[in-house]
Design an enzyme around this catalytic site. Sequence first.
Site, mmCIF file in Angstrom:
data_model
loop_
_atom_site.group_PDB
_atom_site.id
_atom_site.type_symbol
_atom_site.label_atom_id
_atom_site.label_comp_id
_atom_site.label_asym_id
_atom_site.label_seq_id
_atom_site.Cartn_x
_atom_site.Cartn_y
_atom_site.Cartn_z
ATOM 1 N N SER A 153 67.412 40.125 51.655
ATOM 2 C CA SER A 153 67.906 38.936 50.957
ATOM 3 C C SER A 153 69.135 39.350 50.169
ATOM 4 O O SER A 153 69.287 40.533 49.812
ATOM 5 C CB SER A 153 66.827 38.406 50.003
ATOM 6 O OG SER A 153 67.373 37.479 49.078
ATOM 7 N N TYR A 166 60.875 40.743 43.329
ATOM 8 C CA TYR A 166 61.389 40.317 44.633
ATOM 9 C C TYR A 166 62.696 41.040 44.940
ATOM 10 O O TYR A 166 62.881 41.581 46.037
ATOM 11 C CB TYR A 166 61.609 38.805 44.623
ATOM 12 C CG TYR A 166 62.100 38.225 45.929
ATOM 13 C CD1 TYR A 166 61.217 37.934 46.955
ATOM 14 C CD2 TYR A 166 63.451 37.929 46.125
ATOM 15 C CE1 TYR A 166 61.654 37.381 48.155
ATOM 16 C CE2 TYR A 166 63.899 37.373 47.311
ATOM 17 C CZ TYR A 166 62.999 37.105 48.326
ATOM 18 O OH TYR A 166 63.435 36.567 49.503
#
Length: 263
Positions: A153, A166
């Site tokens: 990401s 995350y």
Amino acid sequence: MPFPVSSSLAERWQLTGRVALVTGASKGIGAAVAEELLRLGATVVAVARTTPDLEQRVAAWQSQGLSAHPLPADVSTAAGRAALLAAVAERWPQLHILVNNVGTNIRKPTTAYSEEEYRHILATNLDSAFELSRGAYPLLAASGGGSIVNISSVAGLTHLRTGAVYGMTKAALVQLTRNLAVEWAPASIRVNCVAPWYIRTPLAAGVLGNPEYLAQVLSRTPMQRIGEPEEVAAAVAFLCLPAAGYITGQTLSVDGGFSVNGF
């Protein structure tokens, strides 16, 4: 599989005869990746925890004549990974493609995470990719030209309001990609990474449903729109193709220009 310069255009841009394993394949980016690989001719082992959703998705692909096979597994656990790899090895002596896509998130301030939440995100996003890659190594090496694609990401490249845990896991996937690309190149295994920005998936639906938040996201995205799962899938598929046979250790951002948008 490596190809000579004289290979035909058709051979470079198709995956016929190759076996791919895609985690988190019942929805979102994982489902789009699985379908893209299927339509390029690959046999796809589709993995997810949600058995009814997975079976419904695979049944739809099979009804179109695509070579999809469901294997329910929780790849965040050692037992789930072991059972999955054993089932794959029993049916297919070689694995050409591994897409480590499965992921989750809990958005909280750093000091608000419980130990259980922290471990859950790490196990799902990072441990699964690391251990599946290690476990699949013999099958990938046996193919003579394996390809791993990790779904990271842009949260692993810069700060986002998605939570520190995350971001940590996604940054670790980028570094894992670099290390394995170099370490496993002698076995003809390429390892690359795709780093999406906000994509129209169930995981992002909650925050993107907030008009104010959506407006802020779009204001930072030069292309002024949210990405589609199929656009990520196309990048993943390219990295798996023989045409990408000299590309390894790279991270490709699929982000509408977000990561290069300075002032």
